[in-house]
Design a protein around this motif. Sequence first.
Motif, short mmCIF file in Angstrom:
data_model
loop_
_atom_site.label_atom_id
_atom_site.label_comp_id
_atom_site.label_asym_id
_atom_site.label_seq_id
_atom_site.Cartn_x
_atom_site.Cartn_y
_atom_site.Cartn_z
N THR A 110 0.83 -1.16 -0.13
CA THR A 110 0.12 -0.08 0.00
C THR A 110 0.80 1.22 -0.02
N ALA A 111 1.93 1.54 0.90
CA ALA A 111 2.70 2.39 1.00
C ALA A 111 3.61 2.51 -0.26
N ALA A 112 4.06 1.51 -0.88
CA ALA A 112 4.90 1.56 -2.32
C ALA A 112 3.85 2.20 -3.40
N GLY A 113 2.68 1.67 -3.11
CA GLY A 113 1.80 2.28 -4.50
C GLY A 113 1.40 3.48 -4.10
N ARG A 114 1.33 4.33 -2.95
CA ARG A 114 1.05 5.62 -2.64
C ARG A 114 2.29 6.46 -2.87
N ILE A 115 3.48 6.13 -2.90
CA ILE A 115 4.82 6.92 -3.28
C ILE A 115 5.03 6.64 -4.68
N GLY A 116 4.37 5.90 -5.63
CA GLY A 116 4.58 5.67 -6.97
C GLY A 116 5.54 4.67 -7.28
N GLU A 117 5.77 3.57 -6.22
CA GLU A 117 6.66 2.32 -6.78
C GLU A 117 5.54 1.41 -7.11
N THR A 118 5.35 1.42 -8.52
CA THR A 118 4.51 0.57 -9.07
C THR A 118 4.99 -0.76 -9.01
N ASP A 119 6.27 -0.94 -9.35
CA ASP A 119 6.82 -2.49 -9.37
C ASP A 119 6.85 -3.21 -8.08
#
Length: 138
Positions: free
Chosen positions: A105-114
């Motif tokens: 979730t946190a990765a998605g929110r900071i734009g780390e799609t992979d």
Amino acid sequence: MTHGNLLEPDATKLPERPDAQAALDAGTDPAEVAAEHPDFSEAWAALAEQALAGGQVVAAYAYARTGYHRGLDQLRRAGWKGFGPVPWSHRPNQGFLRALAALATAAGRIGETDEYERCKKFLTDSDPAAAEATGLKD
């Protein structure tokens, strides 16, 4: 006799952590539990979830990554070889799985799609029930 999938390893179950679990279940601040039991993934997952709820995405990412890595260490010690089921139904596994979901979730929110996609797949591969329980199902 019950026969499982002979090509898939047995499910990995992390050991019980009664002191740490009891403290968290009693409402002790997760930061206190993490300080007392730094290898207890559920405390890190709770911190990550609180940070996400408070809009502190970078802190959530750091908490979740800590819980994820501490859980990976424990999974390996429990015999996990980098693949295979990690059942959500086993309470001690839930801290690791929640940390993994919070990391996604946190990765998605900071734009780390992979990273988001990798973590989401790892969660689903570990146990589809974990993806359902954490809201990261497809």
